[in-house]
Design a protein around this motif. Structure first.
Motif, short mmCIF file in Angstrom:
data_model
loop_
_atom_site.label_atom_id
_atom_site.label_comp_id
_atom_site.label_asym_id
_atom_site.label_seq_id
_atom_site.Cartn_x
_atom_site.Cartn_y
_atom_site.Cartn_z
N PRO A 316 0.93 -1.31 -0.09
CA PRO A 316 -0.10 -0.01 0.23
C PRO A 316 0.86 0.99 0.10
O PRO A 316 2.00 1.25 0.39
N THR A 318 0.48 5.67 0.32
CA THR A 318 -0.37 6.51 1.31
C THR A 318 -0.73 7.89 0.69
O THR A 318 -1.55 8.69 1.24
N TYR A 319 -0.23 8.00 -0.47
CA TYR A 319 -0.69 9.39 -1.06
C TYR A 319 -1.90 9.43 -1.74
O TYR A 319 -2.50 10.37 -2.33
N ILE A 322 -6.31 3.52 -0.06
CA ILE A 322 -5.96 2.19 -0.61
C ILE A 322 -6.77 1.73 -1.47
O ILE A 322 -7.88 1.91 -1.45
N ASN A 463 7.15 4.38 8.24
CA ASN A 463 6.01 5.35 7.69
C ASN A 463 6.10 6.29 6.72
O ASN A 463 5.60 6.53 5.65
N GLU A 467 5.46 6.08 2.16
CA GLU A 467 4.58 6.94 1.14
C GLU A 467 5.43 7.34 -0.14
O GLU A 467 4.92 7.95 -1.00
#
Length: 472
Positions: A316, A318-319, A322, A463, A467
């Motif tokens: 996945p 993050t921008y 999902i 994290n 991204e």
């Protein structure tokens, strides 16, 4: 009767013998390595010159041709520098033609050519001009009378309204006509001004053609964020976005992201940045390009266009929410969509600061209200793997790779018109693999630790890194 025929044959033989004697005489023939007497190229005498002498004479002729000429349009005149129009003579061919004159072909043809040379023959050289250089030079000299045509185009205003920039006919010099007149002037050694002939030049795209494309409003837009301080990745995003900016897509045409953006290479201007390969974070060329394909994918969904090919990342990102990403790998994984409207599409793509914005313009008849929804259907827990490590003291344990959950994600597109749902479309399912956690277990006895300076305590992405990484 027999005597009459004998006389005819005798006369013919006598004539042929005379011709052969004439052809073999030094006066009409000259040495084999020199040009026959009476041979000129224009007014330059090449008689009795050998090959090298003749080539030098042709070079002098070319130099004289390169003297500036005067071109004229009505009462205006300009100097045309002939040394800037690609003028050239083929020395070898011209000298070979002069050397061969009177020496090739049948005996009768040679006889006729030598008789012509005896009275002097003036050969015309083949003059070569570069039409592109000539046009460029004339345009620079006579720019006051030249009006370039202007193509019709689209104007996208700050408020996303669309206008048409009208096309305009131009007025250009007839280069073919000028080229012929220049060559004629050089061959005749005329010093009179050469008149210019102007022709009407229509635009490549007329106002009517652009209007018929039917692009008159914004259909959808989507934006994503990135960290501009990660310079290489930000640069790659800008390069890929620039490739999409200004793209037009015809009705029913399938647009391929990889075909438009091209290979991600140093030659294409891409730099090294984090990418995801086989569910792992590594450095590679073109890191960041998938953010452009993902942003385009979401704009396509919101514009209610048909998705032809799309693949999610292995992890996945993050921008985007999902299940709404689209990875690309040149020559392997592509993102494609079809213009399923009856009019053309126009794509606008730009980067400002840490924001990438992609807009799709089309015809207002196909503007719909679209909502995209995605949700997790299933979660996959990662496994924990333990690896013996003899560079770590026995009894110690370090996290070599952090684990991450995997997911199976569903998504749908809801199309509405006047507040009413007209279509609910299931979108491709996205499967993200779980990322196993890897533990390094120390096996080295006290005082006997093997050094391994390359082993990090924890090389897994946190994290904030996740991204910014993606498959290319």
């Amino acid at each position: 009767m027999f005597k009459g025929k004998f006389r005819i044959v005798a006369v013919i033989c006598f004539v042929l013998f005379g011709v052969m004697a004439y052809l073999s005489s030094q006066m009409s023939f000259g040495p084999r390595d020199k040009i026959l007497p009476g041979i000129y190229v224009l007014n330059v005498k090449l008689s009795r010159m050998d090959r090298d002498q003749a080539i030098q004479a042709m070079k002098k002729m070319e130099a004289s041709f390169k003297q500036a000429r005067t071109i004229q349009y009505r009462e205006l005149s300009w100097s045309l520098p002939m040394d800037q129009v690609g003028l050239r003579l083929n020395y070898e061919e011209e000298v070979e033609r002069a050397m061969s004159f009177g020496r090739t072909g049948s005996l009768w043809q040679q006889f006729l050519e030598r008789r012509e040379a005896h009275r002097s023959v003036h050969l015309k050289p083949e003059i070569h001009l570069d039409a592109n250089l000539l046009e460029k030079t004339v345009t620079a000299a006579a720019e006051t009378i030249i009006l370039p045509p202007r193509d019709a185009g689209l104007i996208i205003n700050d408020n996303d309204t669309v206008e048409i920039s009208p096309g305009r006919e131009g007025r250009l010099v007839d280069i073919n006509h000028l080229q012929q007149e220049l060559i004629k002037s050089l061959l005749t050694d005329s010093r009179s001004p050469i008149p210019l002939k102007l022709v009407v030049a229509p635009p490549v795209r007329s106002t009517e053609e652009v209007s018929a494309m039917g692009i008159n409003r914004l259909l959808a837009m989507y934006s994503t964020q990135f960290d501009p301080n990660k310079v290489n990745r930000a640069y790659n995003v800008s390069v890929a976005a620039a490739a999409l900016d200004g793209l037009t897509v015809a009705p029913r045409e399938v647009m391929s992201f990889n075909e438009v953006v091209g290979p991600r290479s140093t030659e294409a201007g891409y730099k090294t940045a984090p990418i995801i390969v086989n569910n792992e974070l590594v450095d590679g060329l073109g890191g960041g390009v998938c953010q452009v394909s993902t942003t385009l994918y979401n704009a396509v969904l919101l514009a209610n266009l048909e998705v032809v090919e799309r693949t999610n990342h292995s992890m996945p990102i993050t921008y985007v929410p999902i299940g709404r990403d689209a990875t690309v790998v040149f020559d392997a994984i592509d993102f494609k969509f079809r213009n399923n409207t009856d009019y053309w599409l126009y794509i606008q793509s730009h980067v400002k600061g840490g924001t990438l914005v992609i807009k799709i313009f089309g015809n207002e008849q196909f503007k719909k209200d679209v909502v995209i929804r995605s949700w997790i259907e299933e979660t996959y827990n990662p496994d924990t793997l333990v690896e013996n490590d003899y560079s770590i003291r026995m009894g110690d344990r370090l996290i070599k790779q952090k684990g991450a959950q995997g997911y199976r994600v569903s998504a749908e597109r809801v199309v509405m018109e006047k507040g009413q749902v007209v279509k609910v479309e299931k979108l491709p399912t996205s499967v993200y693999k779980a990322r196993n956690q890897i533990i390094s277990q120390g096996m080295a006895p006290p005082g006997d630790i093997l050094s391994n300076p390359e082993l990090p305590a924890d090389d897994s992405p946190v994290n904030g890194e996740m991204e910014e990484a993606e498959e290319r």
